[in-house]
Design an enzyme around this catalytic site. Sequence first.
Site, PDB file in Angstrom:
ATOM      1  CD  GLU A 178      -8.595  10.777  11.487  1.00 46.69           C
ATOM      2  OE1 GLU A 178      -9.142  10.996  10.390  1.00 46.69           O
ATOM      3  OE2 GLU A 178      -7.837   9.803  11.677  1.00 46.69           O
ATOM      4  CG  HIS A 182      -2.235  -0.809   0.792  1.00 47.39           C
ATOM      5  ND1 HIS A 182      -2.156  -2.102   0.373  1.00 47.39           N
ATOM      6  CD2 HIS A 182      -3.533  -0.471   0.733  1.00 47.39           C
ATOM      7  CE1 HIS A 182      -3.370  -2.538   0.079  1.00 47.39           C
ATOM      8  NE2 HIS A 182      -4.236  -1.561   0.288  1.00 47.39           N
ATOM      9  CG  ASP A 232      -7.807   7.370   9.345  1.00 47.19           C
ATOM     10  OD1 ASP A 232      -7.957   7.371  10.575  1.00 47.19           O
ATOM     11  OD2 ASP A 232      -7.668   8.408   8.671  1.00 47.19           O
TER      12      ASP A 232
END
Length: 522
Positions: A278, A100, A165
């Site tokens: 956030e 990723h 996240d």
Amino acid sequence: MLRRCSMSHFFIATVVISTLISILGQQRPWTTMLPQELLGLDLRFDKNATTMASTDFGRLTQVLPAAVLYPSSVQDITTLVKSSFSSYLPFSIAARGHGHSIHGQAMAHNGVVIQMGSLNHTHEIRINVSSSSSDFYADVGGEQLWIDVLRATLRHGLAPPSFTDYLYLSVGGTLSNAGVSGQTFLHGPQISNVYELDVVTGKGKMVTCSKHHRSELFYAVLGGLGQFGVITRARIALHPAPQMVKRTRLLYTDFSAFTRDQEYLISLNIGEGFDYVEGSLIRDETEIDTWRSSFSKKDKEKIRSLLAKHHLIYLLEGTKYYDTVSAPTADQEVDLLLNGLTFIPGFAFKNDLLYVGFLNRVYDGELELRHKGLWDVPHPWLIIFVPKSRISDFNEGVFKKILKRNSTMGPVLVYPMNRNKWDERMSAVTPDEDVFYHVGFLRSAMHDWEYLEDQNKEILSFCVDNGIKTKQYFPHYTTNTEWKNHFGPKWNKFIERKKSFDPKGLLSPGQKIFTSMPWQWK
Ligand code: FAD
């Protein structure tokens, strides 16, 4: 697989590897036969394997390795690294967690990529939950995904305190960066929640390290961008897991009110405020509708009319964890917190979610984007840490001006973190202020990724021109000078550690930090 290959396959493999393996970045033919010790490994040279390892989530870079190792044990990794280290013609090696990365950080040009997930297919149990007299912890393989760590620990009523996240990232991959999210202000990044590591160094040695034992390696590896060793096990701190979360979304049109409230919330201690903070931007209608926002139809209408007047809205997201015991007071606690905040009256949205559903929320987004064909596309992401003292200038110059020129491109995250939750001895770098903002431009592009990459450069140039001393998270640089600037006062230490733990510069070449010969590192 080499283990089963015929003489002809073996010959091809030898020829292929001989043309591919490099000495410290320089292409040289490998005239000898494949070393004896590698014959027992599941080392694949076929196109399927090498093509898979030549791409990543970013889809901006393509780099072919010579071979891919599918380890069936940690010993296979040790054998591979040791073989390269002791060879007259060493080859580069990159651990690949879940691929990723954005800019080829887990790739190895003409080297060997280790497909870490293969360790998960052995019979060994790779996530083990335990406790000592004072702590709960889990010993997890470096290849494990955080979603699996969460599921396994929840069976014991426990969970790691700090997450990313998105949970479909590997433990080794995020610990090589830092691992940040809305819990970071309270518990620190994931690298601050590790007790012990098993690492295969660039010399092919398996070393167990912690704050108290072989601590130099321990601190080097955490945030070390894969430069010092392959993480094969991490001992992760665990806390009792809550069952539910109260999620609150608050809207602002005044940036200073938004950041003042965020900074106040992250100044509170455990139990005094939110457990997660956030923030993000809402710049057009499509951002009200995304999977990430998940507002009700009625709320969407309300937000739309606000957006029509203001064009740029700031969304603060805070969650409070609770369980059956704390349920009766959780609502009151949230209301008390909201009383002290300065969001637009009438623009607070609350809902309750299962803890696991909340933590795994981005996965729903992944499914939605996959369905629309928007997941496997180029991702010219930029994530930077911006010092608190300049976030308002950043808002004026970047959010209001540079970003204004294009609309839909993915979420823009903005939330602060406390530097005292980071350990300076680790390799990860942050701005030189007590509070700094995580600003993430999580862009997806169909055709115009070059344009978005250019815009990333423009944002970085804006910061340099205006003396805003940012640090890239998940950094991408190509020159020695840029890396030197990135690490700043940590650079000399970084080189010393590289010389100690990976003196031939074998590991994680895709980061492009050590592209010259070891004696030229400075
Ligand atoms: P890879 O991309 O496979 O590897 C990354 C680097 O680590 C490479 O240099 C690789 O060689 C090295 N590496 C991998 N495994 C090991 C190992 N076992 N030992 C040593 N080195 C290793 N980051 C956050 O902090 N917070 C977030 O909320 C967050 N959300 C994300 C959401 C999405 C959709 C994506 C794509 C990324 C997100 N990231 C986030 C970034 C993430 O931390 C990086 O992508 C990171 O690289 C982890 O991905 P990975 O496990 O696939 O690692």
